[in-house]
Design an enzyme around this catalytic site. Structure first.
Site, mmCIF file in Angstrom:
data_model
loop_
_atom_site.group_PDB
_atom_site.id
_atom_site.type_symbol
_atom_site.label_atom_id
_atom_site.label_comp_id
_atom_site.label_asym_id
_atom_site.label_seq_id
_atom_site.Cartn_x
_atom_site.Cartn_y
_atom_site.Cartn_z
ATOM 1 N N GLN A 33 0.835 -1.195 0.000
ATOM 2 C CA GLN A 33 0.000 0.000 0.000
ATOM 3 C C GLN A 33 0.873 1.250 0.000
ATOM 4 O O GLN A 33 0.655 2.179 -0.787
ATOM 5 C CB GLN A 33 -0.927 -0.017 1.228
ATOM 6 C CG GLN A 33 -1.861 1.165 1.293
ATOM 7 C CD GLN A 33 -2.879 1.152 0.177
ATOM 8 O OE1 GLN A 33 -3.541 0.156 -0.031
ATOM 9 N NE2 GLN A 33 -3.007 2.246 -0.561
ATOM 10 N N CYS A 60 -6.263 4.374 1.947
ATOM 11 C CA CYS A 60 -5.920 3.085 1.327
ATOM 12 C C CYS A 60 -7.157 2.350 0.830
ATOM 13 O O CYS A 60 -7.049 1.496 -0.040
ATOM 14 C CB CYS A 60 -5.160 2.229 2.327
ATOM 15 S SG CYS A 60 -6.076 1.934 3.850
ATOM 16 N N ARG A 99 -1.604 0.276 -6.939
ATOM 17 C CA ARG A 99 -1.261 -0.974 -6.231
ATOM 18 C C ARG A 99 -0.649 -1.964 -7.212
ATOM 19 O O ARG A 99 0.374 -2.576 -6.946
ATOM 20 C CB ARG A 99 -2.516 -1.575 -5.584
ATOM 21 C CG ARG A 99 -3.077 -0.794 -4.411
ATOM 22 C CD ARG A 99 -2.137 -0.817 -3.222
ATOM 23 N NE ARG A 99 -1.806 -2.164 -2.816
ATOM 24 C CZ ARG A 99 -2.537 -2.915 -1.995
ATOM 25 N NH1 ARG A 99 -3.615 -2.410 -1.449
ATOM 26 N NH2 ARG A 99 -2.164 -4.142 -1.685
HETATM 27 N N1 CP Z 1 -6.140 -1.205 0.510
HETATM 28 C C1 CP Z 1 -6.298 -2.529 0.549
HETATM 29 O O1 CP Z 1 -5.386 -3.284 0.921
HETATM 30 O O2 CP Z 1 -7.524 -2.968 0.158
HETATM 31 P P1 CP Z 1 -8.075 -4.459 0.293
HETATM 32 O O3 CP Z 1 -8.216 -4.743 1.772
HETATM 33 O O4 CP Z 1 -9.373 -4.468 -0.424
HETATM 34 O O5 CP Z 1 -7.071 -5.395 -0.312
HETATM 35 N N1 NVA Z 2 -5.747 -0.789 8.503
HETATM 36 C C1 NVA Z 2 -6.671 -1.533 7.666
HETATM 37 C C2 NVA Z 2 -6.191 -1.519 6.261
HETATM 38 C C3 NVA Z 2 -7.076 -2.249 5.284
HETATM 39 C C4 NVA Z 2 -6.534 -2.226 3.882
HETATM 40 C C5 NVA Z 2 -6.799 -2.956 8.193
HETATM 41 O O1 NVA Z 2 -5.767 -3.553 8.581
HETATM 42 O O2 NVA Z 2 -7.907 -3.463 8.230
#
Ligand code: CP
Ligand code: NVA
Length: 304
Positions: free
Chosen positions: A133, A263, A291
């Site tokens: 990310q 993200c 990504r």
């Molecule tokens: N930002 C991200 O990692 O999204 P997902 O959880 O959908 O993979």
């Molecule tokens: N901080 C979040 C990010 C998800 C992409 C988690 O770990 O759920």
């Protein structure tokens, strides 16, 4: 650039290697045809202990665009450490595949896979880090700003996995980063120390604050969910603690911030309002798109 062995946090890179990787990601994005056979004959396991949209699809499609083959493993394939040990799982996968991408609850699982499987391991999110990310985020900032060393990035919210990886990426890139969290939700002290040590080499600055005004004049403000996957905290208490830190249009205007970053997935009207998320200032779809390009650069680096 030196051959990459594993991508577990981002701390594996020197600042120069990190800059090279971002430059490669930009080339992969601009000239994909040049890399269409980069993973020919390679098979890559994608293990997911938690849900995913962006990570799963961007790895699967990205590997395909590089001429490789991916194998998706969800929890129906025998959860690691339950049906058999993490090491046994990894050693078996290594018999057939060339690399392992894993989204896991615990960073220790990734460390064990890396130590025992004899194949490169890529962190697709753990409790501690989300390096893929941060790479995509820094690629987005590279596209918007000519010199990352002049960028002020403010992260607002939970001092979580996304925050940790951004801190390391910002430190490697010479960025001024301000991390603004409510009391009790600071990033891990060892990651702060590590980021500050890297920052000494690059001229980056990493500072912590509880005051939203510390984001004044930032080039971009970044937030993430208030409650990460696997967090056991009471959602009502969390909402109460974090609601003063919501990113909304009056705040963006008051602070004079140019861009908004997240993200995703976003929790609309919680950590960010739809007005900001869907605004011209929002880089979220560029981050999501990147990504794939950033991860493809990582995969190319593993096998070049
Ligand atoms: N930002 C991200 O990692 O999204 P997902 O959880 O959908 O993979
Ligand atoms: N901080 C979040 C990010 C998800 C992409 C988690 O770990 O759920």
């Amino acid at each position: 650039m030196n051959k990459l062995q594993h991508l577990l946090s981002l701390a594996e890179f020197t600042p120069a290697q990190f800059a090279d990787l971002l430059a490669l990601a930009l080339k992969v994005k601009q000239q994909p045809a040049n890399y269409s056979q980069a993973l020919a004959g390679k098979s890559i396991a994608l293990i997911f202990e938690k849900p995913s949209l962006r990570t799963r699809v961007s790895f699967d499609v990205g590997i395909n665009k590089l001429g490789g083959h991916s194998v998706y493993l969800d929890q129906q394939n025998g959860a690691m450490g339950k049906r058999e040990t993490v090491a046994d799982f990894g050693r078996n996968l290594a018999c057939w595949t060339d690399a392992i991408v894993a989204r896991v609850f615990s960073q220790a699982t990734l460390d064990e896979l890396a130590a025992t499987s004899n194949k490169p391991v890529i962190n697709a999110l753990s409790d501690r880090f989300h390096p893929c990310q941060a790479l995509a985020d820094l690629l987005a900032l590279t596209e918007r700003f000519t010199d990352l060393k002049k960028v002020h990035l403010a992260y607002v919210g939970d001092g979580n996995n996304v925050c940790h990886s951004l801190m390391l990426g910002a430190a490697l890139s010479g960025i001024k980063m301000t991390v603004i969290t409510p009391e009790g939700f600071l990033p891990a002290a060892d990651v702060v120390t590590q980021a500050k040590q890297i920052a000494l080499q690059t001229g980056a600055s990493i500072s912590l604050s509880q005051d939203l005004n510390s984001a004044n004049g930032a080039d971009a403000i970044y937030t993430d969910t208030w409650l990460s996957m696997g967090d056991k905290a009471n959602p009502e208490l969390i909402a109460k603690t974090f609601s003063p830190y919501q990113i909304n249009q009056p705040l963006m205007q008051q602070l004079g911030v140019t861009y908004f970053m997240h993200c995703l997935p976003a929790h609309r009207e919680h950590e960010v309002t739809s007005e900001v998320l869907d605004s011209q200032a929002s880089l979220v779809l560029l981050q999501a798109e990147n990504r794939m390009h950033a991860q493809n650069a990582v995969l190319i680096s593993l096998f070049s």
